[in-house]
Write a protein that holds these residues in place. Structure first.
Motif, short mmCIF file in Angstrom:
data_model
loop_
_atom_site.label_atom_id
_atom_site.label_comp_id
_atom_site.label_asym_id
_atom_site.label_seq_id
_atom_site.Cartn_x
_atom_site.Cartn_y
_atom_site.Cartn_z
N LYS A 92 0.84 -1.21 0.00
CA LYS A 92 0.00 0.00 0.00
C LYS A 92 0.87 1.25 0.00
N TYR A 95 2.94 1.17 -3.62
CA TYR A 95 2.21 1.23 -4.90
C TYR A 95 0.83 1.85 -4.80
N ASN A 96 0.48 2.36 -3.63
CA ASN A 96 -0.84 2.97 -3.41
C ASN A 96 -1.99 1.99 -3.66
N TYR A 97 -1.78 0.75 -3.35
CA TYR A 97 -2.86 -0.23 -3.46
C TYR A 97 -3.93 0.05 -2.41
N THR A 98 -5.16 -0.31 -2.74
CA THR A 98 -6.25 -0.28 -1.78
C THR A 98 -6.92 -1.65 -1.80
N SER A 100 -9.56 -2.46 -3.05
CA SER A 100 -10.19 -2.71 -4.35
C SER A 100 -9.24 -3.40 -5.33
N ASN A 101 -7.94 -3.38 -5.03
CA ASN A 101 -6.96 -4.04 -5.90
C ASN A 101 -6.81 -5.53 -5.60
N GLU A 172 -2.41 -8.50 -14.16
CA GLU A 172 -1.56 -7.31 -14.28
C GLU A 172 -2.27 -6.21 -15.06
N SER A 174 -5.38 -5.64 -15.23
CA SER A 174 -6.47 -5.08 -14.42
C SER A 174 -5.98 -4.48 -13.11
N ARG A 175 -4.66 -4.51 -12.91
CA ARG A 175 -4.04 -4.04 -11.66
C ARG A 175 -4.68 -4.70 -10.44
N LEU A 176 -4.85 -6.00 -10.55
CA LEU A 176 -5.38 -6.79 -9.46
C LEU A 176 -4.28 -7.69 -8.91
N ILE A 177 -4.36 -8.00 -7.63
CA ILE A 177 -3.42 -8.92 -7.01
C ILE A 177 -4.17 -9.94 -6.18
#
Length: 307
Positions: A92, A95-98, A100-101, A172, A174-177
């Motif tokens: 977070k 990479y500023n993930y939230t 929603s990722n 990748e 969809s910028r999902l993990i």
């Protein structure tokens, strides 16, 4: 309950690595919470510099509550969390993930279903097949294995490799993990950005890990990086059981701890508070025989080819 001699030795360990071997009913949680208290009250460690890692959110919450109770209700900024929660915090910030990722389970299953529509597979049970594929994808990621060196069990290896590559690419795009990505991306980040690693090493100066026998390779590699030169790594585990083998948990991690940290102190919590002494003595005798055999096999395997 007062601490016995072995528990007290573990709780009052000063600096450097320590391994606490403890079976069920030996007071593992009590040792960890009392050690955190000792670090803050007697060793002068700032609570924010202490990280306690468990394998489930429920276990982390229970550990936190027991620590607060031990401190008579006083709250302190000690970090209690799972591997995934701690590593996601790292991502977070980087990479500023939230939230929603993070891909949801139903999204993962739908993604695999879409991928296999044009694949030469006709499973009898699609749902079961999708779950098997996702399980293998998690195993490959968690083991940090090159997909070209992995041989699938859910379907033909060539098909699985195609599914895996498409899954990774779509994630990748969809910028999902997923949960395994939290580990892989943190490992990559710490490996490539020594400045970021140094910042987290400075934040977490003492690391305590519960159920260490269930740790997998990538989790262990990240923890070793976090511990850094301080090596203030306090692990608690039972080398006779592991419930997360399906996730890549490797019992050799706990068996090899003394080889990787030759200056580590070792304490055994042998007093059981749940069973009678007769039962415990008989069980320990059998366990010790199996433990020695496993150690010989592991160390013999590891020493092959070494000068």
């Amino acid at each position: 309950m007062e601490l016995n001699k072995s528990q007290l030795q573990a709780v009052c360990h000063d600096k450097g690595p320590m391994m606490v071997l403890a079976g069920p009913g030996s007071g593992k949680t009590m040792v960890i919470t009392h050690r955190v208290k000792w670090l803050t009250e007697h060793a002068g460690v700032h609570p924010a510099g202490i990280l306690v890692v468990t394998f489930t959110k429920a276990a982390a919450d229970e550990m936190r509550q027991r620590f607060v109770s031990l401190m008579d209700g006083r709250t302190m900024p000690v970090s209690f969390g799972t591997f995934h929660a701690i590593f996601f915090s790292v991502l977070k910030h980087a990479y500023n993930y939230t939230a929603s990722n993070i891909i949801r389970e139903e999204q993962k299953q739908q993604l695999i279903r879409e991928i296999i529509e044009d694949m030469p597979v006709e499973p009898d049970n699609v749902s079961e097949f999708v779950n098997d594929v996702l399980s293998e994808i998690g195993l490959v990621k968690g083991s940090m294995m090159d997909i070209e060196h992995y041989y699938a069990t859910s379907c033909a290896t060539s098909v699985f490799r195609d599914i895996y590559k498409q899954y990774v690419q779509r994630m990748e795009n969809s910028r999902l993990i997923d949960f395994e990505d939290m580990l892989v991306y943190t490992w990559e980040l710490f490996t490539q950005r020594k400045d970021i690693l140094a910042a987290w090493q400075h934040k977490f100066q003492y690391i305590l890990i519960d159920e260490f026998q269930d740790i997998n390779r990538i989790q262990y590699d990240i923890i070793k990086m976090l511990a850094g030169e301080r090596k203030n790594l306090f692990i608690v585990g039972d080398d006779d059981q592991s419930i997360y083998k399906f996730r890549g948990a490797n019992i050799t991690n706990i068996l090899n701890f003394e080889k990787e940290y030759p200056d580590a102190k070792v304490v055994k919590l042998e007093q059981n508070y749940r069973s009678t002494q007769t039962i415990v003595k008989a069980a320990n005798s059998l366990i010790e025989k199996n433990r020695e055999q496993i150690r010989k096999e592991v160390f013999s395997e590891n020493d092959k080819g070494e000068p």
